[in-house]
Design a protein around this motif. Sequence first.
Motif, PDB file in Angstrom:
ATOM      1  N   ASP A  32       2.442  -4.469   4.471  1.00 58.53           N
ATOM      2  CA  ASP A  32       1.793  -4.918   5.704  1.00 58.53           C
ATOM      3  C   ASP A  32       1.599  -6.430   5.651  1.00 58.53           C
ATOM      4  O   ASP A  32       1.397  -7.013   4.577  1.00 58.53           O
ATOM      5  CB  ASP A  32       0.435  -4.244   5.887  1.00 58.53           C
ATOM      6  N   ILE A  33       1.663  -7.046   6.796  1.00 54.58           N
ATOM      7  CA  ILE A  33       1.397  -8.485   6.900  1.00 54.58           C
ATOM      8  C   ILE A  33      -0.041  -8.657   7.391  1.00 54.58           C
ATOM      9  O   ILE A  33      -0.421  -8.153   8.442  1.00 54.58           O
ATOM     10  CB  ILE A  33       2.385  -9.170   7.868  1.00 54.58           C
TER      11      ILE A  33
ATOM     12  N   LYS B  79       0.844  -1.191   0.000  1.00 52.34           N
ATOM     13  CA  LYS B  79       0.000   0.000   0.000  1.00 52.34           C
ATOM     14  C   LYS B  79       0.879   1.242   0.000  1.00 52.34           C
ATOM     15  O   LYS B  79       2.058   1.203   0.387  1.00 52.34           O
ATOM     16  CB  LYS B  79      -0.943   0.008   1.202  1.00 52.34           C
ATOM     17  N   ASN B  80       0.303   2.354  -0.451  1.00 54.33           N
ATOM     18  CA  ASN B  80       1.021   3.623  -0.474  1.00 54.33           C
ATOM     19  C   ASN B  80       1.117   4.198   0.940  1.00 54.33           C
ATOM     20  O   ASN B  80       0.169   4.111   1.725  1.00 54.33           O
ATOM     21  CB  ASN B  80       0.324   4.618  -1.392  1.00 54.33           C
ATOM     22  N   CYS B  81       2.256   4.784   1.263  1.00 53.75           N
ATOM     23  CA  CYS B  81       2.430   5.396   2.570  1.00 53.75           C
ATOM     24  C   CYS B  81       3.446   6.535   2.460  1.00 53.75           C
ATOM     25  O   CYS B  81       4.125   6.681   1.431  1.00 53.75           O
ATOM     26  CB  CYS B  81       2.890   4.359   3.602  1.00 53.75           C
TER      27      CYS B  81
ATOM     28  N   VAL C 279       2.154  14.444  -6.179  1.00 54.32           N
ATOM     29  CA  VAL C 279       2.125  13.734  -4.908  1.00 54.32           C
ATOM     30  C   VAL C 279       2.980  12.485  -5.048  1.00 54.32           C
ATOM     31  O   VAL C 279       2.766  11.666  -5.959  1.00 54.32           O
ATOM     32  CB  VAL C 279       0.688  13.349  -4.501  1.00 54.32           C
ATOM     33  N   THR C 280       3.960  12.349  -4.202  1.00 56.88           N
ATOM     34  CA  THR C 280       4.833  11.178  -4.232  1.00 56.88           C
ATOM     35  C   THR C 280       4.612  10.340  -2.981  1.00 56.88           C
ATOM     36  O   THR C 280       4.418  10.868  -1.890  1.00 56.88           O
ATOM     37  CB  THR C 280       6.304  11.596  -4.319  1.00 56.88           C
ATOM     38  N   CYS C 281       4.621   9.035  -3.146  1.00 59.07           N
ATOM     39  CA  CYS C 281       4.387   8.116  -2.035  1.00 59.07           C
ATOM     40  C   CYS C 281       5.429   7.005  -2.042  1.00 59.07           C
ATOM     41  O   CYS C 281       5.962   6.631  -3.098  1.00 59.07           O
ATOM     42  CB  CYS C 281       2.992   7.485  -2.120  1.00 59.07           C
ATOM     43  N   SER C 282       5.685   6.488  -0.887  1.00 57.63           N
ATOM     44  CA  SER C 282       6.510   5.291  -0.749  1.00 57.63           C
ATOM     45  C   SER C 282       5.603   4.067  -0.723  1.00 57.63           C
ATOM     46  O   SER C 282       4.383   4.183  -0.550  1.00 57.63           O
ATOM     47  CB  SER C 282       7.339   5.363   0.537  1.00 57.63           C
ATOM     48  N   THR C 283       6.174   2.906  -0.926  1.00 58.51           N
ATOM     49  CA  THR C 283       5.408   1.659  -0.877  1.00 58.51           C
ATOM     50  C   THR C 283       5.741   0.922   0.411  1.00 58.51           C
ATOM     51  O   THR C 283       6.905   0.617   0.682  1.00 58.51           O
ATOM     52  CB  THR C 283       5.733   0.770  -2.084  1.00 58.51           C
TER      53      THR C 283
END
Length: 441
Positions: free
Chosen positions: A433-434, A414-416, A426-430
Amino acid sequence: MRFVLIGIYLILIMPITGSWWAEGSNILLDPAQVCENRNNKKTKRLAGKLADICKNDTSLMKEIKRGISLGFRECENQFRNNMWNCSWTIKRSMRRILTRDTRETAFVHAITAAGITYAVTKACTMGDLVECSCQNHVKKSVQNFPQGAGVGDVTGLGAGGINGPGPGPGGGKKGGRKGDKNGAGPGRKVNTRNTMLITSYRNVNSNFNYNSLPVPGANKKDVLKTLQGQQKSTAANGGKEGSWEWGGCDDNVIFGFRKSKDFLDARLRKKSDIRTLVKLHNNNAGRLAVKQFMRMECKCHGLSGSCTMRTCWMKMPPFSEVGTRLKEHFDGATKVIARNDGHSFMPDDSSIKLPTKRDLVYTEDSDDFCEPNPKTGSLGTHGRECNITSNGVDGCNLMCCERGQSRKQVEVKKNCKCSFKWCCEVTCSTCIDIKEVYTCK
C-alpha cells in the motif's frame, strides 16, 4: 589558568548521577545505583528499609527495575501523540526532565511509582518472590465516610447514603441521622471491601434485596452470608443464579504499595522542602491509581458451561487503565507553592481547590517542547510524524509549532488474500500500500 578552565569545564559536563541531590530523580534511570552506592564511602550510608531491599532481595530489585520500565513504557504510550513524547531511552533528555518539577516530571514520578507497585504485586501473585504471596481474605478495618454518608454514598445501594433510592435510617431527607437537605449528619462506618463486593454482586443479580444487607461496617463473612442467602433463595424460586463464594487469592497490592514506597520515598521522608513534598505526593498518587481501583474478578463453575457457582477475588486493573487515569490527572494537574509552615503546599491560585491525594501537582511551568533545549530536556518536534487531518495535539499545526510539514509517500507491506489450507495452515500474499506520511519541518 588553562588547567583551571579545563577543570571547571569537566565539572560542568560531569553527569549528575553521582550527586546526592539528584539521586532521587536519577534513581529511575538507573535503579541499581541505589544498592551500588551503599559500598561507596562518599555516599550516605543506606539504612532501614532501603538497606533491606539492597541486602538480599535481588529478586525484589529485579521486579522494581521491571516496574520502572513498565512505567516508562506506559508513559511513552500515553504521550506518543504529544509534543513531549516521554522518550526515556534518551537518558540525557529524561535526566533533565527529572531534575525539574513540571507536569511532565509529576507524571513520570507517578507512573513509575505505579509501575513498581504493579510489578511487585504481580510477582507476589505469580509466586516469583519468596517474601510474599497473593493476599488472603481477611477482615478489613472500617473507615469513616463523610458527613451523612452511608453505604449508598459509594455504591448507590440506599442504606442511608446520599445517592440511595430511599430515605436513610436517621431521618434526613436523603440520608444521615440528623442530616440537612443534603443528607449531612454524623456519618457512618462501612467496610470498603464490602462496598466493592456488594456493588459487583448487584451488577450480576437483578433480584438483589438492599434491605436485607447487614449493618454498615459488618465484616466480609456477614456480607457474604447475606449475599449467598439471597442467591440460594433466588435459585429455589426458579432463578438462574446459583451459589456465590469468595475464593482464590487477591493480588497482594498492600505489599507492592509498601515496597514501592520503601524504594522511592525512603531517602526523602526526612526532608520537607517544596520539591520533596511534591515528589512524595506524586509518588503516592501513582500508587493509589493502582491500589484504589482494584476490581472483583469471578470465574464460573458448573456443568455444561453453567454458572451454578462463582469464585471471586480482587485483581489489579490493566496497567493501561492506570496510565490513562494518571494522564487525566496530568491534564488537570495543579501548580502549587509552599505554605508558610514549611511542611505543606497549596495552589498558587487561591481560586483553585486543594488537590486531593490522587491529583498530580507541580511547581514549575513546562517548556513548549517546540525546539531542542538541553537545559530543559526538550528534544523539539523536528522530524516528528503528525496527523494532517487532526486539530488536536497530534495535528500538524500544533505538533510542528506552525513551522509547516513535509509530505512523502512510503510503501507499507501487509498480508492480504489469506486462505486456509487443510490442515492446518494459513497462507497469505504480500500486498503493498502507498501511505502518505507528514513530518514536521
